[in-house]
Scaffold this motif. Structure first.
Motif, PDB file in Angstrom:
ATOM      1  N   GLU A  73       0.942  -1.252   0.072  1.00 54.50           N
ATOM      2  CA  GLU A  73       0.026   0.049  -0.078  1.00 54.50           C
ATOM      3  C   GLU A  73       0.857   1.272   0.241  1.00 54.50           C
ATOM      4  OE1 GLU A  73      -3.138   0.448  -0.306  1.00 54.50           O
ATOM      5  OE2 GLU A  73      -3.331  -1.817  -0.528  1.00 54.50           O
ATOM      6  N   ASP A  74       1.954   1.355   0.656  1.00 50.85           N
ATOM      7  CA  ASP A  74       2.829   2.344   0.883  1.00 50.85           C
ATOM      8  C   ASP A  74       3.278   2.549  -0.468  1.00 50.85           C
ATOM      9  OD1 ASP A  74       2.124   2.791   3.419  1.00 50.85           O
ATOM     10  OD2 ASP A  74       3.980   1.691   4.135  1.00 50.85           O
ATOM     11  N   ARG A  75       3.812   1.537  -1.036  1.00 48.55           N
ATOM     12  CA  ARG A  75       4.695   1.966  -2.410  1.00 48.55           C
ATOM     13  C   ARG A  75       3.590   2.361  -3.549  1.00 48.55           C
ATOM     14  NH1 ARG A  75       8.909  -3.018  -3.671  1.00 48.55           N
ATOM     15  NH2 ARG A  75       9.300  -1.543  -5.129  1.00 48.55           N
ATOM     16  N   LYS A  76       2.368   1.843  -3.499  1.00 48.82           N
ATOM     17  CA  LYS A  76       1.172   2.162  -4.310  1.00 48.82           C
ATOM     18  C   LYS A  76       1.269   3.880  -4.489  1.00 48.82           C
ATOM     19  CE  LYS A  76      -1.933  -1.979  -4.407  1.00 48.82           C
ATOM     20  NZ  LYS A  76      -3.207  -2.152  -4.154  1.00 48.82           N
ATOM     21  N   GLY A  77       1.027   4.418  -3.174  1.00 52.54           N
ATOM     22  CA  GLY A  77       1.115   5.814  -3.131  1.00 52.54           C
ATOM     23  C   GLY A  77       2.293   6.575  -4.040  1.00 52.54           C
ATOM     24  N   VAL A  78       3.491   6.100  -3.812  1.00 56.21           N
ATOM     25  CA  VAL A  78       4.494   6.305  -4.456  1.00 56.21           C
ATOM     26  C   VAL A  78       4.373   6.341  -6.122  1.00 56.21           C
ATOM     27  CG1 VAL A  78       6.971   6.120  -4.795  1.00 56.21           C
ATOM     28  CG2 VAL A  78       6.028   6.233  -2.330  1.00 56.21           C
ATOM     29  N   PHE A  79       3.838   5.017  -6.364  1.00 57.23           N
ATOM     30  CA  PHE A  79       3.771   4.642  -7.744  1.00 57.23           C
ATOM     31  C   PHE A  79       2.903   5.628  -8.306  1.00 57.23           C
ATOM     32  CE2 PHE A  79       0.937   2.769 -11.117  1.00 57.23           C
ATOM     33  CZ  PHE A  79       1.994   2.269 -11.871  1.00 57.23           C
ATOM     34  N   TRP A  80       1.670   6.044  -7.998  1.00 54.67           N
ATOM     35  CA  TRP A  80       0.604   7.008  -8.349  1.00 54.67           C
ATOM     36  C   TRP A  80       1.296   8.452  -8.795  1.00 54.67           C
ATOM     37  CZ3 TRP A  80      -2.582   4.464 -11.266  1.00 54.67           C
ATOM     38  CH2 TRP A  80      -3.075   3.360 -10.971  1.00 54.67           C
ATOM     39  N   ARG A  81       2.036   8.812  -7.458  1.00 54.72           N
ATOM     40  CA  ARG A  81       2.392  10.091  -7.399  1.00 54.72           C
ATOM     41  C   ARG A  81       3.618  10.146  -8.669  1.00 54.72           C
ATOM     42  NH1 ARG A  81       7.089  11.923  -5.442  1.00 54.72           N
ATOM     43  NH2 ARG A  81       7.453   9.944  -4.267  1.00 54.72           N
ATOM     44  N   LYS A  82       4.320   9.402  -8.842  1.00 56.87           N
ATOM     45  CA  LYS A  82       5.319   9.340  -9.888  1.00 56.87           C
ATOM     46  C   LYS A  82       4.742   9.164 -11.331  1.00 56.87           C
ATOM     47  CE  LYS A  82       9.516   7.345  -7.522  1.00 56.87           C
ATOM     48  NZ  LYS A  82      10.543   6.253  -7.582  1.00 56.87           N
ATOM     49  N   LEU A  83       3.817   8.415 -11.362  1.00 58.67           N
ATOM     50  CA  LEU A  83       3.162   8.343 -12.564  1.00 58.67           C
ATOM     51  C   LEU A  83       2.453   9.672 -13.023  1.00 58.67           C
ATOM     52  CD1 LEU A  83       2.141   6.869 -15.190  1.00 58.67           C
ATOM     53  CD2 LEU A  83       0.047   5.777 -13.761  1.00 58.67           C
TER      54      LEU A  83
END
Length: 308
Positions: free
Chosen positions: A256-266
């Motif tokens: 879940e924590d890495r998902k947030g980083v993924f969407w921000r970078k995208l």
């Protein structure tokens, strides 16, 4: 007559003479045996030194002066050339056809790229109908649509082009793909084993790589749906390897924590959503995003909320 003369020579004590003067004798490539027999039986031919025949080029020659060996060589050379030249041309044609067939996707790719460059140079404005085009394997369709597409459209309000919603029926798939990529500001490639095994996904990867060169700016967003060490090395093409080595790519994670980083970078890679235009370019290949797409997104988010 040849056998008869030979037999009479054997049984007769007198030398037989044959008078052929005035006969229309022809010395051609079909007369080897006849000329050879005449020369070997010259003692039986009346006025042999004066006997003439019609040669290849309709010239008149003395039969005793004909060289059988040279005559055969000339005849064979003509036959060999007559057979070799067409066969050589046919083999060359077949080689070109086989080479073109093996490189058909590359040739078609070059053709589409050239056509896209010409079209782009003729356009007064370099505008796009979509914020991004998503390329994914049909085997990864659930994640590509229910997670990536639904989030970008439903939550972040991007205008996204995907095959199920925006490709028009009736046109060649290659034309639709090049048009969709040309009308999209970014190209999102969802890299999986399924993607790398797909002919059309590889084709889209090559088209996107060409767009990267033509536009002179970064327009490719790579998403590794699977860890890079899981991807079979034999499936990683030189084009993909070059992109992975020279660009920053995103890696999907269920954490879940890495998902947030993924969407921000995208979102950083895509930039701000482009303002909705009331009138979009009319294309025979792609349809603009509409209210039905918005409804589809709501259904995705409701039915597949656990994937988001």
């Amino acid at each position: 007559i040849q056998n008869l003369v030979d037999r009479l020579n054997q049984i007769s004590p007198y030398q037989l003479k044959i008078n052929l003067v005035g006969n229309p004798l022809i010395c051609s490539c079909h007369s080897f045996d006849f000329i050879d027999w005449m020369q070997s039986h010259s003692r039986n031919i009346e006025n042999w030194d004066e006997l003439q025949c019609t040669y290849f080029n309709y010239s008149i020659v003395n039969m005793h002066a004909i060289d059988i060996g040279m005559m055969k060589l000339s005849c064979w050379k003509t036959v060999i050339l007559a057979g070799t030249i067409p066969c050589g041309i046919l083999l060359l044609f077949l080689a070109v056809v086989i080479l073109a067939y093996r490189r058909r996707y590359k040739l078609h790719y070059w053709y589409l790229q050239f056509r896209a460059i010409i079209k782009r140079n003729n356009d007064e404005e370099n505008d796009y109908d979509f914020d991004a085009f998503i390329s994914y394997s049909s085997l990864d369709k659930t994640w590509g649509q229910a997670t990536l597409y639904a989030t970008l459209v439903g939550i972040h309000h991007y205008s996204i082009c995907i095959d199920d919603r925006n490709f028009r029926l009736g046109a060649y798939i290659s034309d639709i793909i090049i048009d969709a990529i040309n009308r999209s500001n970014k190209v999102i490639l969802i890299i999986t084993q399924n993607f790398l095994r797909s002919k059309w996904c590889t084709y889209e990867l090559n088209i996107a790589r060409g767009e990267l060169s033509n536009r002179g700016r970064d327009c490719i967003v790579l998403i590794l749906k699977e860890p890079i060490d899981v991807l079979p090395k034999e499936l990683i093409t030189p084009t993909l390897r070059s992109l992975l080595d020279t660009r920053v790519y995103l890696e999907w994670s269920e954490d879940e924590d890495r998902k947030g980083v993924f969407w921000r970078k995208l979102r950083d890679a895509l930039g701000e959503p482009r303002p909705r235009q009331e009138e979009q370019t009319n294309s025979p290949y792609t349809m603009p995003q509409n209210e039905e797409d918005e409804q589809l997104v709501e259904n995705f988010m409701r039915e597949n909320s656990q994937l988001l």
